[in-house]
Design a protein around this motif. Sequence first.
Motif, PDB file in Angstrom:
ATOM      1  N   ALA A 149      16.238 -53.720 -22.524  1.00  0.00           N
ATOM      2  CA  ALA A 149      14.985 -53.494 -21.797  1.00  0.00           C
ATOM      3  C   ALA A 149      14.455 -52.092 -22.043  1.00  0.00           C
ATOM      4  CB  ALA A 149      15.192 -53.733 -20.308  1.00  0.00           C
ATOM      5  N   THR A 150      15.344 -51.135 -22.245  1.00  0.00           N
ATOM      6  CA  THR A 150      14.911 -49.780 -22.600  1.00  0.00           C
ATOM      7  C   THR A 150      14.287 -49.779 -23.988  1.00  0.00           C
ATOM      8  OG1 THR A 150      16.640 -48.796 -21.211  1.00  0.00           O
ATOM      9  CG2 THR A 150      15.666 -47.378 -22.892  1.00  0.00           C
ATOM     10  N   MET A 151      14.882 -50.510 -24.909  1.00  0.00           N
ATOM     11  CA  MET A 151      14.332 -50.604 -26.261  1.00  0.00           C
ATOM     12  C   MET A 151      12.939 -51.214 -26.252  1.00  0.00           C
ATOM     13  SD  MET A 151      17.849 -51.937 -28.072  1.00  0.00           S
ATOM     14  CE  MET A 151      17.136 -52.263 -29.692  1.00  0.00           C
ATOM     15  N   THR A 152      12.754 -52.283 -25.483  1.00  0.00           N
ATOM     16  CA  THR A 152      11.462 -52.971 -25.488  1.00  0.00           C
ATOM     17  C   THR A 152      10.390 -52.198 -24.732  1.00  0.00           C
ATOM     18  OG1 THR A 152      12.026 -54.299 -23.528  1.00  0.00           O
ATOM     19  CG2 THR A 152      12.535 -55.239 -25.691  1.00  0.00           C
ATOM     20  N   SER A 153      10.791 -51.237 -23.921  1.00  0.00           N
ATOM     21  CA  SER A 153       9.818 -50.463 -23.141  1.00  0.00           C
ATOM     22  C   SER A 153       9.686 -49.025 -23.636  1.00  0.00           C
ATOM     23  CB  SER A 153      10.210 -50.470 -21.659  1.00  0.00           C
ATOM     24  OG  SER A 153      11.513 -49.952 -21.464  1.00  0.00           O
ATOM     25  N   ASN A 154      10.465 -48.640 -24.644  1.00  0.00           N
ATOM     26  CA  ASN A 154      10.401 -47.303 -25.243  1.00  0.00           C
ATOM     27  C   ASN A 154      10.564 -47.476 -26.751  1.00  0.00           C
ATOM     28  OD1 ASN A 154      10.804 -44.730 -26.238  1.00  0.00           O
ATOM     29  ND2 ASN A 154      12.154 -44.069 -24.568  1.00  0.00           N
ATOM     30  N   LEU A 155       9.451 -47.648 -27.449  1.00  0.00           N
ATOM     31  CA  LEU A 155       9.514 -47.986 -28.868  1.00  0.00           C
ATOM     32  C   LEU A 155      10.057 -46.838 -29.710  1.00  0.00           C
ATOM     33  CD1 LEU A 155       6.271 -50.107 -29.303  1.00  0.00           C
ATOM     34  CD2 LEU A 155       8.603 -50.832 -28.766  1.00  0.00           C
ATOM     35  N   THR A 156       9.928 -45.624 -29.234  1.00  0.00           N
ATOM     36  CA  THR A 156      10.534 -44.498 -29.952  1.00  0.00           C
ATOM     37  C   THR A 156      12.049 -44.658 -29.980  1.00  0.00           C
ATOM     38  OG1 THR A 156       8.724 -43.029 -29.330  1.00  0.00           O
ATOM     39  CG2 THR A 156      10.785 -41.992 -30.021  1.00  0.00           C
ATOM     40  N   TYR A 157      12.615 -45.072 -28.865  1.00  0.00           N
ATOM     41  CA  TYR A 157      14.053 -45.340 -28.800  1.00  0.00           C
ATOM     42  C   TYR A 157      14.412 -46.517 -29.691  1.00  0.00           C
ATOM     43  CZ  TYR A 157      18.619 -46.419 -26.656  1.00  0.00           C
ATOM     44  OH  TYR A 157      19.957 -46.668 -26.443  1.00  0.00           O
ATOM     45  N   ALA A 158      13.601 -47.576 -29.661  1.00  0.00           N
ATOM     46  CA  ALA A 158      13.882 -48.765 -30.466  1.00  0.00           C
ATOM     47  C   ALA A 158      13.946 -48.444 -31.949  1.00  0.00           C
ATOM     48  CB  ALA A 158      12.820 -49.828 -30.204  1.00  0.00           C
ATOM     49  N   GLN A 159      13.177 -47.478 -32.378  1.00  0.00           N
ATOM     50  CA  GLN A 159      13.118 -47.143 -33.802  1.00  0.00           C
ATOM     51  C   GLN A 159      14.393 -46.480 -34.312  1.00  0.00           C
ATOM     52  OE1 GLN A 159       9.501 -44.861 -34.038  1.00  0.00           O
ATOM     53  NE2 GLN A 159       8.197 -46.676 -33.903  1.00  0.00           N
ATOM     54  N   THR A 160      15.316 -46.124 -33.410  1.00  0.00           N
ATOM     55  CA  THR A 160      16.591 -45.546 -33.845  1.00  0.00           C
ATOM     56  C   THR A 160      17.605 -46.617 -34.232  1.00  0.00           C
ATOM     57  OG1 THR A 160      17.617 -45.465 -31.629  1.00  0.00           O
ATOM     58  CG2 THR A 160      16.205 -43.602 -32.272  1.00  0.00           C
ATOM     59  N   PHE A 161      17.238 -47.901 -34.071  1.00  0.00           N
ATOM     60  CA  PHE A 161      18.153 -48.997 -34.372  1.00  0.00           C
ATOM     61  C   PHE A 161      17.853 -49.590 -35.743  1.00  0.00           C
ATOM     62  CE2 PHE A 161      18.507 -48.394 -29.897  1.00  0.00           C
ATOM     63  CZ  PHE A 161      19.830 -48.709 -29.607  1.00  0.00           C
TER      64      PHE A 161
END
Length: 290
Positions: A149-161
């Motif tokens: 849920a953090t990934m889907t609501s913080n795309l900057t964080y998602a981009q680290t995956f």
Amino acid sequence: MATIDIPTMRIQMRENDEKRDAGLTEPDTLEIFKDLSYGPYGIENTFDLYYPKGTDKCLPTIINIHGGGFFYGDKELYRFYTMYLATQGFTVVNFNYRLAPKHQYPAPLEDTNALMNWLIKHGKEYHIDLDQLFLIGDSAGGQLVEQYATMTSNLTYAQTFPFKLATVHFKAVAMNCGAYFIGQSGAINQEFPFYFGETVTPTLKSQFPVENYITAEFPPAFVATATQDFLKDIAPPLADLLKEKGIESEYHLYSNPDNSDLGHVFHLNQKTDIAKKCNDEEIAFFKRFL
């Protein structure tokens, strides 16, 4: 940290879970689809799906991420719990994901994401409302709910995956007896070395604690624990953090009316009134966002 005996723990945990579910039967009010495949990893990428019989339109949809310390658990041990959720007017997805130590971080997140892509592509065939998705999980699954849920609501964080995030939005989430704040007070792999591996890469280190990346865009959240849950002390700080961020949330500490012990993932026991109370309150929370 002492090495844990994963094979023995798996046997003991399964014995307890099967005892918990002994005598339960699947409801005859649901359409039940079993062992659908969403990815390339065999049985570890299969899922079950349920919705009420007579359904002729897409329903709000709950996706359950099972617990088990990242090394144990499967959809079979969650079927009675998730089927109950479906009887409350939802389509429910109950899925397997790859387990440690054979598959390490971020395999469960990658599998969760692969499932979401499958649902985007095929969901309407199974009465899934892609505009009304809810995510629920417990223990390790609660942590995975928090992180995804953090990934889907913080795309900057998602981009680290190392995988492209599915285009999904959750109306609300529920986290039960979760393993939050990993890496907050020591090495990331201190508690779960079999999950994170021996080498902590810079990328891995940067992804934790997950709580550092929760923003005001995180979905509304229901956070639950119990009086004898061994993880209960980390639930209130998470609930406080969500409120500080302005996220609509509820925190519940459940207890037995007779003051007897109420332990970890108590809500899975479909034979108890306190489990029904918790599950009904989470369903009511979800329905506020329909």
